[in-house]
Design a protein around this motif. Structure first.
Motif, PDB file in Angstrom:
ATOM      1  N   PRO A   1      33.650 -10.903 -55.183  1.00  0.00           N
ATOM      2  CA  PRO A   1      33.258  -9.496 -55.081  1.00  0.00           C
ATOM      3  C   PRO A   1      31.779  -9.249 -55.359  1.00  0.00           C
ATOM      4  O   PRO A   1      31.198  -8.332 -54.779  1.00  0.00           O
ATOM      5  CB  PRO A   1      34.142  -8.809 -56.134  1.00  0.00           C
ATOM      6  CG  PRO A   1      35.351  -9.691 -56.230  1.00  0.00           C
ATOM      7  CD  PRO A   1      34.842 -11.080 -56.039  1.00  0.00           C
ATOM      8  N   LEU A   2      31.181 -10.062 -56.235  1.00  0.00           N
ATOM      9  CA  LEU A   2      29.753  -9.907 -56.487  1.00  0.00           C
ATOM     10  C   LEU A   2      28.943 -10.194 -55.223  1.00  0.00           C
ATOM     11  O   LEU A   2      27.992  -9.480 -54.900  1.00  0.00           O
ATOM     12  CB  LEU A   2      29.303 -10.829 -57.625  1.00  0.00           C
ATOM     13  CG  LEU A   2      29.651 -10.390 -59.041  1.00  0.00           C
ATOM     14  CD1 LEU A   2      29.229 -11.446 -60.048  1.00  0.00           C
ATOM     15  CD2 LEU A   2      28.988  -9.056 -59.373  1.00  0.00           C
ATOM     16  N   TYR A   3      29.328 -11.253 -54.516  1.00  0.00           N
ATOM     17  CA  TYR A   3      28.614 -11.545 -53.278  1.00  0.00           C
ATOM     18  C   TYR A   3      28.897 -10.481 -52.225  1.00  0.00           C
ATOM     19  O   TYR A   3      27.991 -10.110 -51.461  1.00  0.00           O
ATOM     20  CB  TYR A   3      29.008 -12.922 -52.733  1.00  0.00           C
ATOM     21  CG  TYR A   3      28.130 -13.336 -51.570  1.00  0.00           C
ATOM     22  CD1 TYR A   3      26.934 -13.993 -51.792  1.00  0.00           C
ATOM     23  CD2 TYR A   3      28.486 -13.012 -50.257  1.00  0.00           C
ATOM     24  CE1 TYR A   3      26.113 -14.341 -50.732  1.00  0.00           C
ATOM     25  CE2 TYR A   3      27.673 -13.355 -49.197  1.00  0.00           C
ATOM     26  CZ  TYR A   3      26.482 -14.021 -49.437  1.00  0.00           C
ATOM     27  OH  TYR A   3      25.668 -14.349 -48.385  1.00  0.00           O
ATOM     28  N   ASP A   4      30.122  -9.980 -52.180  1.00  0.00           N
ATOM     29  CA  ASP A   4      30.437  -8.909 -51.232  1.00  0.00           C
ATOM     30  C   ASP A   4      29.559  -7.684 -51.490  1.00  0.00           C
ATOM     31  O   ASP A   4      29.101  -7.024 -50.548  1.00  0.00           O
ATOM     32  CB  ASP A   4      31.913  -8.530 -51.336  1.00  0.00           C
ATOM     33  CG  ASP A   4      32.828  -9.638 -50.834  1.00  0.00           C
ATOM     34  OD1 ASP A   4      32.357 -10.483 -50.059  1.00  0.00           O
ATOM     35  OD2 ASP A   4      34.012  -9.665 -51.238  1.00  0.00           O
TER      36      ASP A   4
ATOM     37  N   VAL B   1      26.341  -6.344 -44.046  1.00  0.00           N
ATOM     38  CA  VAL B   1      27.639  -6.271 -43.367  1.00  0.00           C
ATOM     39  C   VAL B   1      27.838  -4.899 -42.723  1.00  0.00           C
ATOM     40  O   VAL B   1      28.442  -4.781 -41.650  1.00  0.00           O
ATOM     41  CB  VAL B   1      28.772  -6.582 -44.361  1.00  0.00           C
ATOM     42  CG1 VAL B   1      30.141  -6.362 -43.723  1.00  0.00           C
ATOM     43  CG2 VAL B   1      28.648  -8.011 -44.870  1.00  0.00           C
ATOM     44  N   ALA B   2      27.323  -3.862 -43.360  1.00  0.00           N
ATOM     45  CA  ALA B   2      27.489  -2.511 -42.828  1.00  0.00           C
ATOM     46  C   ALA B   2      26.806  -2.327 -41.480  1.00  0.00           C
ATOM     47  O   ALA B   2      27.155  -1.400 -40.730  1.00  0.00           O
ATOM     48  CB  ALA B   2      26.951  -1.490 -43.825  1.00  0.00           C
ATOM     49  N   HIS B   3      25.838  -3.183 -41.153  1.00  0.00           N
ATOM     50  CA  HIS B   3      25.107  -3.030 -39.893  1.00  0.00           C
ATOM     51  C   HIS B   3      25.403  -4.155 -38.907  1.00  0.00           C
ATOM     52  O   HIS B   3      24.739  -4.260 -37.870  1.00  0.00           O
ATOM     53  CB  HIS B   3      23.605  -2.977 -40.168  1.00  0.00           C
ATOM     54  CG  HIS B   3      23.181  -1.766 -40.931  1.00  0.00           C
ATOM     55  ND1 HIS B   3      23.162  -1.716 -42.307  1.00  0.00           N
ATOM     56  CD2 HIS B   3      22.788  -0.527 -40.502  1.00  0.00           C
ATOM     57  CE1 HIS B   3      22.755  -0.515 -42.689  1.00  0.00           C
ATOM     58  NE2 HIS B   3      22.532   0.212 -41.626  1.00  0.00           N
ATOM     59  N   LEU B   4      26.384  -5.013 -39.215  1.00  0.00           N
ATOM     60  CA  LEU B   4      26.799  -6.028 -38.256  1.00  0.00           C
ATOM     61  C   LEU B   4      27.656  -5.397 -37.168  1.00  0.00           C
ATOM     62  O   LEU B   4      28.277  -4.350 -37.384  1.00  0.00           O
ATOM     63  CB  LEU B   4      27.584  -7.136 -38.965  1.00  0.00           C
ATOM     64  CG  LEU B   4      26.797  -8.062 -39.901  1.00  0.00           C
ATOM     65  CD1 LEU B   4      27.735  -9.080 -40.559  1.00  0.00           C
ATOM     66  CD2 LEU B   4      25.683  -8.785 -39.158  1.00  0.00           C
ATOM     67  N   PRO B   5      27.734  -6.020 -35.996  1.00  0.00           N
ATOM     68  CA  PRO B   5      28.595  -5.488 -34.934  1.00  0.00           C
ATOM     69  C   PRO B   5      30.057  -5.427 -35.372  1.00  0.00           C
ATOM     70  O   PRO B   5      30.471  -6.141 -36.298  1.00  0.00           O
ATOM     71  CB  PRO B   5      28.392  -6.502 -33.796  1.00  0.00           C
ATOM     72  CG  PRO B   5      27.069  -7.131 -34.069  1.00  0.00           C
ATOM     73  CD  PRO B   5      26.949  -7.178 -35.560  1.00  0.00           C
ATOM     74  N   GLN B   6      30.807  -4.597 -34.736  1.00  0.00           N
ATOM     75  CA  GLN B   6      32.218  -4.412 -35.073  1.00  0.00           C
ATOM     76  C   GLN B   6      32.962  -5.747 -34.991  1.00  0.00           C
ATOM     77  O   GLN B   6      32.937  -6.434 -33.972  1.00  0.00           O
ATOM     78  CB  GLN B   6      32.859  -3.407 -34.114  1.00  0.00           C
ATOM     79  CG  GLN B   6      34.292  -3.041 -34.461  1.00  0.00           C
ATOM     80  CD  GLN B   6      34.377  -2.215 -35.733  1.00  0.00           C
ATOM     81  OE1 GLN B   6      33.411  -1.537 -36.081  1.00  0.00           O
ATOM     82  NE2 GLN B   6      35.499  -2.269 -36.419  1.00  0.00           N
ATOM     83  N   GLY B   7      33.623  -6.119 -36.079  1.00  0.00           N
ATOM     84  CA  GLY B   7      34.393  -7.348 -36.121  1.00  0.00           C
ATOM     85  C   GLY B   7      33.607  -8.580 -36.503  1.00  0.00           C
ATOM     86  O   GLY B   7      34.197  -9.645 -36.730  1.00  0.00           O
TER      87      GLY B   7
END
Length: 268
Positions: A51-54, A61-67
Motif C-alpha cells: 500500500p505504501l508503494y500504491d 497511475v491516475a494518468h495511465l490509460p484505462q486498464g
C-alpha cells in the motif's frame, strides 16, 4: 568575592576523552537506527509495503490509460522496491528523532549563541524539506504526468517500470526538497558574512537564469516540471533575502561592557 566566569570560557572543563566521544556517538547512532527500525516495523504491519508503494504511485497511475498498470522487469523488483519505499518512509517519519540525536551529540560543544542559531536552522530546514517533498507529490506530479501522457501516441500503451519510477520519484523529491532550502542557504551566507543582502538583490537576475538552467538539468525534459521547480526557487530566493534582512542583518555587536571598559569617567 566569587569571580564571574568569562563568557569565552563557557565550555571550559566540558572536554571529554576521545573514547567517551566515540561511545556517545555510538549511543546516539543506536538510538537513531532504533527509531527508524521501530517506525519501519509499524509500517510493515500497517499499512504494509504494498500500500505504501500504491500511495507513492497514485499520481502516475491516475494518468495511465484505462486498464494500464505498472510493470516489474526484474524478478525481485516486486519485493525490493516496496521494501525500499518502506525504509525511506520510515526514515522520513523518524527524521525528527534522528536530528534530535545529532543535535544532542553536537550541542554540548557549542556556545550559547551558536545553539540559538543552529537549532532554529535545523528545525526550519527540516520543515522546508518536507514542504518541498509534499509540494512535489501533491502539486507537481499530477501536472507533469498529465502533460507527459498527453503527448503519448495512441498506438503506445504506457506501462512504466516500478523500479524506474522509484528512481524518478527519489530524484524529484530530492530536487524539490533541496530547492526549498534556498532561504536557509541565503540566511546562512549572509550570517557568515560571505555575501551581503545588497549583493543578493543585485544578483537576482543571475539567480533567475541559474534557476531555469538547474531546473532544465535536473527535471525531466518537459516544460511543466521545469517551471514547477524554477519558479518556486526564484520565489524562495526572495523569501531568503527577506529573512536575511530580518534575522541575519548583521553579526552581534560587541558587548556594552567591552565597549565601555576603555572609556574614562567624567571628573567629579
Amino acid at each position: 568575592m566569587a569571580q564571574t566566569p568569562d563568557p569565552e570560557d563557557e565550555l571550559a572543563g566540558s572536554e571529554q576523552p576521545f573514547v567517551e566521544h566515540l561511545m556517545e556517538l555510538r549511543n546516539r547512532l543506536v538510538k537513531a537506527v532504533l527509531a527508524v527500525g521501530v517506525v519501519a516495523g509499524v509500517l510493515f504491519l500497517y499499512p504494509g509495503p504494498g500500500p505504501l508503494y500504491d500511495f507513492l504511485a497514485a499520481p502516475l497511475v491516475a494518468h495511465l490509460p484505462q486498464g494500464a498498470t505498472m510493470i516489474a522487469t526484474s524478478v525481485i523488483s516486486p519485493f525490493m522496491v516496496p521494501l525500499k519505499i518502506l525504509l525511506m518512509t520510515a526514515f522520513l517519519i523518524a527524521l525528527p528523532v534522528v536530528l534530535y540525536q545529532l543535535w544532542a551529540f553536537v550541542a554540548p560543544g557549542l556556545y550559547s549563541h551558536e545553539k540559538k542559531t543552529v537549532l532554529p536552522l535545523v528545525v526550519s530546514s527540516t520543515i522546508l524539506f518536507f514542504l518541498g517533498v509534499a509540494f512535489c507529490y501533491y502539486f507537481v506530479f499530477g501536472r507533469v504526468f498529465a502533460f507527459i501522457q498527453s503527448f503519448a501516441p495512441k498506438s503506445i500503451t504506457a506501462a512504466p517500470d516500478i523500479e524506474a519510477y522509484l528512481g524518478f520519484v527519489l530524484t524529484m523529491f530530492l530536487a524539490f526538497g533541496v530547492t526549498f532550502e534556498v532561504p536557509i542557504a541565503v540566511v546562512v551566507l549572509v550570517r557568515l558574512g560571505v555575501i551581503s543582502v545588497e549583493k543578493l538583490k543585485h544578483g537576482r537576475g543571475y539567480f533567475i537564469v541559474g534557476s531555469f538552467i538547474i531546473a532544465a538539468i535536473i527535471t525531466p525534459p518537459d516544460v511543466v516540471s521545469q517551471l514547477a521547480l524554477a519558479i518556486p526557487m526564484c520565489l524562495l530566493y526572495e523569501v531568503g533575502i527577506w529573512a536575511a534582512q530580518v534575522f541575519a542583518r548583521s553579526k552581534p555587536e560587541a558587548q556594552p561592557a567591552e565597549q565601555g571598559g576603555g572609556s574614562s569617567s567624567e571628573p567629579g
